[in-house]
Design a protein around this motif. Structure first.
Motif, PDB file in Angstrom:
ATOM      1  N   ALA A 137       4.333   3.181 -13.294  1.00  0.00           N
ATOM      2  CA  ALA A 137       5.147   3.067 -12.088  1.00  0.00           C
ATOM      3  C   ALA A 137       4.324   2.515 -10.944  1.00  0.00           C
ATOM      4  O   ALA A 137       3.135   2.798 -10.827  1.00  0.00           O
ATOM      5  CB  ALA A 137       5.723   4.427 -11.704  1.00  0.00           C
ATOM      6  N   ILE A 138       4.952   1.692 -10.110  1.00  0.00           N
ATOM      7  CA  ILE A 138       4.366   1.291  -8.829  1.00  0.00           C
ATOM      8  C   ILE A 138       4.612   2.437  -7.860  1.00  0.00           C
ATOM      9  O   ILE A 138       5.717   2.985  -7.794  1.00  0.00           O
ATOM     10  CB  ILE A 138       5.024   0.006  -8.294  1.00  0.00           C
ATOM     11  N   THR A 139       3.609   2.834  -7.102  1.00  0.00           N
ATOM     12  CA  THR A 139       3.798   3.901  -6.125  1.00  0.00           C
ATOM     13  C   THR A 139       3.310   3.463  -4.758  1.00  0.00           C
ATOM     14  O   THR A 139       2.281   2.806  -4.629  1.00  0.00           O
ATOM     15  CB  THR A 139       3.031   5.185  -6.519  1.00  0.00           C
ATOM     16  N   ILE A 151       0.521   2.157 -10.670  1.00  0.00           N
ATOM     17  CA  ILE A 151      -0.071   1.078  -9.876  1.00  0.00           C
ATOM     18  C   ILE A 151       0.017   1.577  -8.442  1.00  0.00           C
ATOM     19  O   ILE A 151       1.037   1.448  -7.778  1.00  0.00           O
ATOM     20  CB  ILE A 151       0.723  -0.234 -10.062  1.00  0.00           C
ATOM     21  N   GLU A 152      -1.036   2.212  -7.993  1.00  0.00           N
ATOM     22  CA  GLU A 152      -1.013   2.928  -6.719  1.00  0.00           C
ATOM     23  C   GLU A 152      -1.415   1.996  -5.567  1.00  0.00           C
ATOM     24  O   GLU A 152      -2.586   1.641  -5.416  1.00  0.00           O
ATOM     25  CB  GLU A 152      -1.951   4.131  -6.777  1.00  0.00           C
ATOM     26  N   ILE A 153      -0.436   1.593  -4.782  1.00  0.00           N
ATOM     27  CA  ILE A 153      -0.714   0.693  -3.659  1.00  0.00           C
ATOM     28  C   ILE A 153      -1.499   1.439  -2.585  1.00  0.00           C
ATOM     29  O   ILE A 153      -1.071   2.480  -2.088  1.00  0.00           O
ATOM     30  CB  ILE A 153       0.587   0.114  -3.081  1.00  0.00           C
ATOM     31  N   ALA A 157      -3.808  -2.553  -4.743  1.00  0.00           N
ATOM     32  CA  ALA A 157      -3.556  -1.348  -5.530  1.00  0.00           C
ATOM     33  C   ALA A 157      -4.716  -1.063  -6.471  1.00  0.00           C
ATOM     34  O   ALA A 157      -5.556  -1.925  -6.732  1.00  0.00           O
ATOM     35  CB  ALA A 157      -2.261  -1.510  -6.332  1.00  0.00           C
ATOM     36  N   LYS A 158      -4.733   0.162  -6.983  1.00  0.00           N
ATOM     37  CA  LYS A 158      -5.650   0.545  -8.043  1.00  0.00           C
ATOM     38  C   LYS A 158      -4.813   0.909  -9.265  1.00  0.00           C
ATOM     39  O   LYS A 158      -3.762   1.524  -9.151  1.00  0.00           O
ATOM     40  CB  LYS A 158      -6.522   1.728  -7.624  1.00  0.00           C
ATOM     41  N   VAL A 159      -5.307   0.518 -10.449  1.00  0.00           N
ATOM     42  CA  VAL A 159      -4.590   0.798 -11.683  1.00  0.00           C
ATOM     43  C   VAL A 159      -5.622   0.990 -12.797  1.00  0.00           C
ATOM     44  O   VAL A 159      -6.671   0.342 -12.805  1.00  0.00           O
ATOM     45  CB  VAL A 159      -3.618  -0.352 -12.034  1.00  0.00           C
TER      46      VAL A 159
END
Length: 320
Positions: A12-14, A94-96, A142-144
């Motif tokens: 998920a994109i967050t 996928i933490e923006i 983002a970091k993933v």
């Protein structure tokens, strides 16, 4: 999105409390010619052998340890347990971290693109994020974590899709130190107005539209002509490779509208609730993520094995 595109990763994109369930699909194709090593007697794939570089003898995997060279010829041995303890935590998100102006990001940092497509019921919020990025001219840093490796990445709108481009970390990009570069500006570089005018005319005469189909890998085309000629003549061999398992589909559904509203109302306070929201998103994606990680790990191991095999076999073939 091309029909039949395999999902490489699900999560998920967050941003804030918002979770957009998505899957990653490869957006690039390696265009170089990749020759596999085969045993000419049986047409079997040539596998990886663990060779002691000093003695030339093959050694058992139980006698191999991982060492980090901190100085020339000096190593620190790190155990599997120590490596396991510092692996990045897999959150399937996928933490923006921040939104920045698109023109702020140098092309130098771009490394590998992936298409990002919504899954489950994430279509509307996916479209909302895409459109707000287009309208504001922003991209999301983002970091993933993919296959146990943490990446810095940028989420960029591209037509109807969004693209996640993995980035090089800041310490992976060299500085300009040591390069003999001309001074900035026409005056500093001793460029005359007449020279600049002629250069502008030349650039104008060579300008055109971006059409990627106009540019081909000529070496690949030449090799493929040879391949096609041999196939037509029946000069082929059959090599059997083991099949890989396809990732499972997830039927989990995440209610995104409420999270979006709470994030917009909460402002900075919403960051305090973000870990809990990320945990819910990670749990929903966990099942599919586990399969995707296993598949990615198998693919990475196979690629590393093949590359190592070629490097090990290259000197022998050259001598022959």
């Amino acid at each position: 999105m091309a029909t039949g595109s395999r999902t490489l990763w699900k999560g998920a994109i967050t941003f804030g409390l918002v979770h957009i369930p998505v899957g990653l699909h490869t957006a690039s194709i390696e265009q170089g010619i990749d020759f596999d090593w085969l045993d000419k007697r049986s047409m079997d794939p040539v596998g990886y052998r663990r060779i002691n570089k000093r003695t030339g003898r093959e050694i058992d995997k139980d006698n191999i340890v991982k060492g980090f060279e901190y100085e020339d010829g000096k190593y620190v041995v790190i155990s599997p347990e120590e490596i396991e303890a510092v692996y990045p935590r897999t959150t399937q998100t996928i933490e923006i971290q921040r939104f920045i102006d698109a023109q702020e990001l140098p092309f130098l940092y771009l490394e590998r693109p992936y298409y990002v497509a919504p899954i489950n019921k994430g279509q509307k919020v996916y479209a909302l994020l895409r459109e707000v990025l287009l309208k504001t001219g922003k991209v999301g840093l983002a970091k993933v974590v993919i296959a146990t490796k943490q990446h810095l990445a940028v989420l960029v709108p591209s037509g109807r899709a969004m693209v996640l481009n993995l980035l090089r970390w800041g310490d992976e990009v060299k500085t300009l130190e040591g390069l003999d570069l001309p001074a900035a500006g026409m005056k500093g570089a001793n460029v005359s107005a007449a020279e600049m005018k002629m250069a502008e005319q030349l650039v104008d005469s060579m300008s055109g539209k971006w059409k990627p189909e106009d540019f081909k890998d000529e070496f690949k085309s030449a090799v493929m002509k040879i391949v096609q000629k041999k196939v037509k003549a029946g000069d082929t061999e059959t090599v059997i490779e083991p099949e890989e398992e396809a990732p499972e589909d997830s039927s989990n559904v995440i209610d995104l509208t409420e999270l979006l509203q709470r994030s917009l109302k909460g402002g900075k306070a919403s960051r305090a609730d973000a870990p809990a929201a990320r945990k819910r998103g990670a749990k929903a994606a966990g099942k599919s993520g586990g399969t995707a990680r296993k598949t990615a790990s198998k693919t990475a191991s196979k690629t590393a094995s093949k590359t190592a095999s070629k490097k090990a076999a290259a000197p022998t073939r050259k001598a022959a």
